[in-house]
Write an enzyme that holds these catalytic residues in place. Sequence first.
Site, mmCIF file in Angstrom:
data_model
loop_
_atom_site.group_PDB
_atom_site.id
_atom_site.type_symbol
_atom_site.label_atom_id
_atom_site.label_comp_id
_atom_site.label_asym_id
_atom_site.label_seq_id
_atom_site.Cartn_x
_atom_site.Cartn_y
_atom_site.Cartn_z
ATOM 1 N N ASN A 12 0.868 -1.178 0.000
ATOM 2 C CA ASN A 12 0.000 0.000 0.000
ATOM 3 C C ASN A 12 0.906 1.229 0.000
ATOM 4 O O ASN A 12 1.484 1.573 1.025
ATOM 5 C CB ASN A 12 -0.896 -0.023 1.255
ATOM 6 N N LYS A 14 0.156 4.223 -0.252
ATOM 7 C CA LYS A 14 -0.491 5.399 0.361
ATOM 8 C C LYS A 14 -0.258 6.624 -0.541
ATOM 9 O O LYS A 14 -0.184 6.472 -1.758
ATOM 10 C CB LYS A 14 0.003 5.595 1.795
ATOM 11 N N HIS A 100 -9.413 1.205 5.082
ATOM 12 C CA HIS A 100 -8.131 1.401 5.766
ATOM 13 C C HIS A 100 -8.341 2.371 6.929
ATOM 14 O O HIS A 100 -9.121 3.323 6.825
ATOM 15 C CB HIS A 100 -7.092 1.952 4.785
ATOM 16 N N GLU A 102 -6.676 4.740 7.945
ATOM 17 C CA GLU A 102 -6.413 6.151 7.638
ATOM 18 C C GLU A 102 -7.622 6.794 6.976
ATOM 19 O O GLU A 102 -7.888 7.981 7.174
ATOM 20 C CB GLU A 102 -5.153 6.271 6.759
ATOM 21 N N GLU A 170 -5.043 -4.799 10.684
ATOM 22 C CA GLU A 170 -4.017 -3.781 10.870
ATOM 23 C C GLU A 170 -4.261 -3.059 12.192
ATOM 24 O O GLU A 170 -5.078 -2.119 12.242
ATOM 25 C CB GLU A 170 -4.068 -2.758 9.727
ATOM 26 N N GLY A 176 2.907 2.406 10.832
ATOM 27 C CA GLY A 176 3.875 3.494 10.691
ATOM 28 C C GLY A 176 4.573 3.866 11.986
ATOM 29 O O GLY A 176 5.222 4.911 12.070
ATOM 30 N N SER A 216 3.789 -2.018 10.340
ATOM 31 C CA SER A 216 5.249 -2.071 10.537
ATOM 32 C C SER A 216 5.851 -3.418 10.165
ATOM 33 O O SER A 216 6.823 -3.866 10.788
ATOM 34 C CB SER A 216 5.622 -1.687 11.976
HETATM 35 P P1 13P Z 1 3.254 0.464 7.668
HETATM 36 O O1 13P Z 1 3.774 -0.811 7.062
HETATM 37 O O2 13P Z 1 3.964 1.697 7.185
HETATM 38 O O3 13P Z 1 3.158 0.373 9.155
HETATM 39 O O4 13P Z 1 1.738 0.637 7.133
HETATM 40 C C1 13P Z 1 0.875 -0.430 7.237
HETATM 41 C C2 13P Z 1 -0.362 -0.085 6.495
HETATM 42 O O5 13P Z 1 -1.115 0.776 6.911
HETATM 43 C C3 13P Z 1 -0.623 -0.807 5.246
HETATM 44 O O6 13P Z 1 -1.904 -0.560 4.781
#
Ligand code: 13P
Length: 255
Positions: A12, A14, A100, A102, A170, A176, A216
Site C-alpha cells: 500500500n 499510500k 483502511h 487512515e 491492521e 507506521g 510495521s
Molecule cells: P506500515 O507498514 O507503514 O506500518 O503501514 C501499514 C499499512 O497501513 C498498510 O496498509
Amino acid sequence: MPAKRHALIAGNWKMNGLKNDARLLAGGIANRMAKVKKAPFEVVVCPPTPLIGLVVEIVKGKGVSVGGQDCHANVSGAHTGDTSAALLKSMGCKYTIVGHSERRTDHRETDENVREKAVAAHAAGLTAIICIGETFQEYADGKSEEVNKRQLKSSLPEDSNAKNTVIAYEPVWAIGTGKVATPEQAQEVHALIRNDLAKLIGNHESQKIRILYGGSMKPSNALDLLALPDVDGGLIGGASLEVSDFWKITQAISS
Ligand code: 13P
C-alpha cells in the site's frame, strides 16, 4: 489441517511517490517477479489513483497485480474526486483496499460505508481487501477482540467469499510506528477473525479466505509473522516503497 492458502503480499503505497518513483518501484518489483517461475505468493501493488494506469502498463505480463487504495460505493455520478470500483476494474485493477484505518480516520468512514464500498468492489469484479483493526486506546482498554469482531461483522458484505474478499488485520497502533504485533498477538487475533468468519460466511470459506497482517511489517519481522498458521500474507506500507525491502518480505514466504 487447514487448506493451504496462497499467500498475498500487498504494497500500500499510500500518498507517496511521484510519477518517476512509481516507474522505478513498479518496474523493480515487476522485473524481480518476472524471473520467478512458480511463486508461492501473489504480489499486488496499490499506487495512488492517478498512477494506476501507468503502473498497470509497467507490470503487464510480469505476474504482479494492481489494486486501488479505496473506491466509492456508487458506480458513477456527482462525486468529485472519488473513484468508482468499476473504473479501477476498467483500468486493470484486480483488487481494491477498503476501510483502511487512515480513511476511517481522515474521512470519517464508518463500518457501513466500508461495507458499501466492498459491495461495490464485488459488483465490479474486484477483490476487496477489507481492513479492520483496533486503536491503541482500544487495545490498552482490552477491547481489541470486541472491536475487530464488530468491524468485521459490520464491514463484510453478505456475498463475501475467499475469491472476492481478503481481510487485513491492521492494529492502528502498529501502523507506521515501528511497533509491531508480536507473533503471539498476531496469531491470536487472526485465529479469532477466522473463527468469526466461519460464523459469518461459513466454515468452508473461512478456511480458504486470506487474512493479512499489516502494521510495521519489515524484512526483519516478516519471517516470524508470515510463518504463523493464520497469517496469509501482509499489507505493507513503508517497506513497500523500497523495492529491496518489499522483495525481501516476499522471500519470507518461500523460505
Ligand atoms: P506500515 O507498514 O507503514 O506500518 O503501514 C501499514 C499499512 O497501513 C498498510 O496498509
